[in-house]
Design a protein around this motif. Sequence first.
Motif, PDB file in Angstrom:
ATOM      1  N   ALA A 309       0.848  -1.188   0.000  1.00  0.00           N
ATOM      2  CA  ALA A 309       0.000   0.000   0.000  1.00  0.00           C
ATOM      3  C   ALA A 309       0.881   1.235   0.000  1.00  0.00           C
ATOM      4  O   ALA A 309       2.028   1.199   0.472  1.00  0.00           O
ATOM      5  N   ALA A 310       0.368   2.325  -0.520  1.00  0.00           N
ATOM      6  CA  ALA A 310       1.142   3.560  -0.628  1.00  0.00           C
ATOM      7  C   ALA A 310       1.710   3.977   0.723  1.00  0.00           C
ATOM      8  O   ALA A 310       0.998   4.008   1.727  1.00  0.00           O
ATOM      9  N   ASP A 311       2.989   4.293   0.728  1.00  0.00           N
ATOM     10  CA  ASP A 311       3.687   4.728   1.934  1.00  0.00           C
ATOM     11  C   ASP A 311       4.347   6.067   1.632  1.00  0.00           C
ATOM     12  O   ASP A 311       5.346   6.122   0.912  1.00  0.00           O
ATOM     13  N   PRO A 312       3.817   7.166   2.134  1.00  0.00           N
ATOM     14  CA  PRO A 312       4.357   8.483   1.789  1.00  0.00           C
ATOM     15  C   PRO A 312       5.792   8.703   2.223  1.00  0.00           C
ATOM     16  O   PRO A 312       6.487   9.549   1.655  1.00  0.00           O
ATOM     17  N   ASP A 313       6.259   7.942   3.197  1.00  0.00           N
ATOM     18  CA  ASP A 313       7.632   8.108   3.677  1.00  0.00           C
ATOM     19  C   ASP A 313       8.549   6.990   3.196  1.00  0.00           C
ATOM     20  O   ASP A 313       9.754   7.013   3.440  1.00  0.00           O
ATOM     21  N   GLY A 314       7.975   6.009   2.496  1.00  0.00           N
ATOM     22  CA  GLY A 314       8.739   4.818   2.146  1.00  0.00           C
ATOM     23  C   GLY A 314       9.882   5.072   1.190  1.00  0.00           C
ATOM     24  O   GLY A 314      10.970   4.496   1.340  1.00  0.00           O
ATOM     25  N   GLU A 315       9.677   5.938   0.215  1.00  0.00           N
ATOM     26  CA  GLU A 315      10.719   6.191  -0.773  1.00  0.00           C
ATOM     27  C   GLU A 315      11.948   6.811  -0.126  1.00  0.00           C
ATOM     28  O   GLU A 315      13.077   6.375  -0.355  1.00  0.00           O
ATOM     29  N   ARG A 316      11.724   7.829   0.705  1.00  0.00           N
ATOM     30  CA  ARG A 316      12.850   8.458   1.393  1.00  0.00           C
ATOM     31  C   ARG A 316      13.569   7.458   2.292  1.00  0.00           C
ATOM     32  O   ARG A 316      14.796   7.381   2.299  1.00  0.00           O
ATOM     33  N   ARG A 317      12.787   6.675   3.024  1.00  0.00           N
ATOM     34  CA  ARG A 317      13.375   5.695   3.951  1.00  0.00           C
ATOM     35  C   ARG A 317      14.247   4.689   3.222  1.00  0.00           C
ATOM     36  O   ARG A 317      15.379   4.394   3.654  1.00  0.00           O
ATOM     37  N   GLU A 318      13.751   4.161   2.106  1.00  0.00           N
ATOM     38  CA  GLU A 318      14.512   3.136   1.396  1.00  0.00           C
ATOM     39  C   GLU A 318      15.733   3.710   0.687  1.00  0.00           C
ATOM     40  O   GLU A 318      16.754   3.037   0.554  1.00  0.00           O
ATOM     41  N   CYS A 319      15.658   4.958   0.230  1.00  0.00           N
ATOM     42  CA  CYS A 319      16.844   5.594  -0.351  1.00  0.00           C
ATOM     43  C   CYS A 319      17.928   5.787   0.710  1.00  0.00           C
ATOM     44  O   CYS A 319      19.117   5.584   0.446  1.00  0.00           O
ATOM     45  N   GLU A 320      17.519   6.162   1.886  1.00  0.00           N
ATOM     46  CA  GLU A 320      18.487   6.311   2.977  1.00  0.00           C
ATOM     47  C   GLU A 320      19.085   4.961   3.352  1.00  0.00           C
ATOM     48  O   GLU A 320      20.290   4.855   3.636  1.00  0.00           O
ATOM     49  N   ARG A 321      18.257   3.935   3.349  1.00  0.00           N
ATOM     50  CA  ARG A 321      18.753   2.593   3.669  1.00  0.00           C
ATOM     51  C   ARG A 321      19.772   2.135   2.628  1.00  0.00           C
ATOM     52  O   ARG A 321      20.798   1.529   2.960  1.00  0.00           O
TER      53      ARG A 321
END
Length: 354
Positions: A309-321
């Motif tokens: 499901a859409a995660d508004p913070d997921g993209e930033r989190r995974e790029c940082e990871r």
Amino acid sequence: MKVMLANDTGVVNHVGCQGVSDAHARMPGRAGHRVTRRFFIGELGRFRSRDPEAGLRLVLRDEAFMAQLHEVDALVVNGEGTIHHGAGTEYLNILGAAARIGKKTLLVNCVLEAIEGFDSIFGMIDDIVVRDHRSAAWLRSRGGESRVVPDSFIEAQFSSEPLLDLDGRIAVTDWHHARDKDVGAASIAFMRRRTEAQAFFFPLMSGDVAPFWRRAPATLARARYVVTGRHHGVYAALLADVPFVALSSNTYKIAGLLDAFPDLRFCLDPVSIDEALAQAAREGEVYRGMREAILGARPLTTFRSLGGAADPDGERRECERLQDDIMRRAALRDDDLVYRMRRRSRETCADGAV
């Protein structure tokens, strides 16, 4: 969903590899998934075996790896430039092992060519995503099915700032080293027939260019034409909205991509670069049609089978990871080259994205 991602290319000095790595953090992140274990290119070579049964045994007997596999919900393998001519068997073997223990399995962004003996493992994989129609046809000939989806590269985040102004020149990229004697020689001869004001060499696999990979499409956008022997050179030209001449690579990945666009000139014979370039000058609508078809496929369905499901913070989190994993790998190898490269990229990206 917790995901193990194998064959991440974020440590390779190649514009295409960098972009795909970035996209493979962003796309799962948007859907709420977390890459909790990442293996970079070359890290799983111990599972390489052209005998699938022997390869499966190698994986299943590796207690440390299997413990990590048990901790995730899905295994995703980036097949970029890997699963062909007998290579990449370590990734097929880990996919087979993951399927054996009931994990969700995805093989994405791949070319499939000349892989013998692994039909049963291909049949165990939940979702196979290829980048070209010849790969799909090859798998069908073996009784398997796949989905054709454009290269993940186009889902990366790019900068609008060029690295340099090509000022209407012809940009000539590098080529796969396996084609040095024909594609490479023809590309060099093509450039030597022109002045620096007419043609400019812009290598995609380069320690000088890769730190600025986000700026590659904006750089090519300042060119009049692109001549490329790189699969990601074609995609970069599409993003740049510049007509291109594509040369042969080490697999049929470029030819397979262009099969869907029969009116587009593809140089199987590299000595015909000039002729193909003349056609490119006349066929602007053909290139625009391909561009609309490829880029219009966004958002890509590469990871569709994971759900989420859409995660508004997921993209930033995974790029940082991803950045943390790259830094950690560099530290473990006692080599700060990758760290410096990524830091330089961060500092120079106009959009400030990770």
